[in-house]
Design a protein around this motif. Structure first.
Motif, short mmCIF file in Angstrom:
data_model
loop_
_atom_site.label_atom_id
_atom_site.label_comp_id
_atom_site.label_asym_id
_atom_site.label_seq_id
_atom_site.Cartn_x
_atom_site.Cartn_y
_atom_site.Cartn_z
N ARG A 28 19.88 -12.99 31.17
CA ARG A 28 19.36 -12.41 32.41
C ARG A 28 18.82 -10.88 32.13
N GLU A 88 15.18 -9.55 32.70
CA GLU A 88 14.64 -8.30 33.39
C GLU A 88 13.81 -7.43 32.36
N HIS A 144 20.94 -18.56 32.88
CA HIS A 144 22.21 -18.51 33.14
C HIS A 144 23.32 -17.97 32.46
N ASN A 159 14.84 -18.76 34.55
CA ASN A 159 16.02 -18.73 35.52
C ASN A 159 17.40 -18.70 34.61
#
Length: 316
Positions: free
Chosen positions: A134, A138, A129, A127
């Motif tokens: 991010r 992906e 941040h 997760n």
């Protein structure tokens, strides 16, 4: 691994260069894709192929007949991460599918957020941040999807902050010391008492090489390295002092405030500011799974690793 031919993307970077050299020493044939091989130095030990990691046809042609693709490429100067990183990865995945190759990705701790801190096993939730984190999440999601669909095999080896001969764009050579001369001071980004995890590039490459030779890996395999764990932020700076032979070399705090003010105008500083949280709390990758697979993690002594790094930087 029958062909023992590897395509290395990012061969002029720290981990790409180290991994290419380690593969050569193990008897692999190494291809290096680069937009301008002449400018890159064109190490005669590699088979240089002119091409661009952003061009799917270039990557596919370079990977033809290869059994390993080392995806160690990043946008130059940390620019346009959100626009370039995923297309480059997609090209590697497509090329690996066509060639039947294993994809090797150097992983990062950026994927994790505070819910996974301080001790992080391989199955911890990702997760992130930060923007960069991010994107890394992906990347791994796409690799997992390719592996679970039977279209590719994937190996991810995650480690702490890189340092070592040939390492570029890292905290050691761009923060702790200045290359090209004996350090008059050490600049440390973290706070005293906060642990930090480092990874010596030759150890990372050796770990990757041993895992590549493991025929019992899952189609999507991830491993964490412990590397060099500095429990309170002083082990690395003390090692530098010992190598320099001067216990009185001052340790100064990295000037975060001026960096924050300049960040909107300097892409590299903007990226570094986004990663500041990694220095404000202890974050430690756990390597139990790796040790179960290899028996022991390759680990050079800290003083020896620091000495070789400082020598390569022209600091001693």
């Amino acid at each position: 691994m029958e062909s023992r031919t590897a395509l290395v993307l990012g061969v002029t970077g720290g981990i790409g260069s180290e991994m290419a050299a380690r593969l050569l020493s193990a008897g692999w044939r190494v291809r290096a894709l680069h937009r301008n091989p002449t400018r890159a130095g064109a190490d005669a030990r590699f088979e240089w192929i002119r091409g661009d990691a952003l061009a799917a046809a270039d990557v596919a042609a370079a990977a033809r007949g290869a059994s390993l693709i080392v995806h160690a490429v990043n946008p130059p100067g940390y620019r346009d991460w959100d626009r370039l990183v995923l297309p480059m990865l997609d090209n590697s995945v497509s090329a690996a599918e066509a060639a039947g190759a294993l994809i090797l990705l150097p992983g990062t701790v950026y994927n994790y957020g505070p819910d996974a801190f301080p001790d992080i096993p391989e199955d911890a939730p990702q997760n992130a941040h930060t923007r960069k984190g991010r994107i890394r999440v992906e990347m791994e999601r796409r690799l997992r999807r390719a592996a679970e669909g039977g279209r590719a095999r994937v190996l991810i080896v995650r480690a702490g902050d890189f340092f070592g001969p040939g390492a570029a764009n890292n905290w050691f050579s761009q923060g702790l010391v200045k290359p090209g001369g004996r350090p008059r001071a050490i600049t440390y980004p973290g706070r005293r008492g906060v642990g930090h995890q480092w990874a010596y590039l030759p150890d990372v490459a050796e770990t990757m090489l041993r895992l590549i030779g493991n025929d019992r890996l899952d189609p999507f395999a991830t491993f964490h390295m412990e590397g060099q764990w500095d429990p309170d932020g002083t082990a690395m700076t003390d090692a530098i002092r010992r190598v320099l032979g001067d216990p009185e070399v001052p340790v100064r705090r990295l000037p975060w405030l001026p960096m924050r003010l300049a960040a909107p105008f300097v892409p590299l500083l903007r990226e570094l500011m986004e990663m500041r949280y990694l220095w404000e709390q202890p974050i430690r990758l756990r390597n139990a799974k790796l040790e179960a697979a290899l028996g022991a993690e390759p680990r050079t002594g800290l003083k020896e690793a620091v000495a070789s790094t400082l020598a390569a930087l022209g600091c001693i």
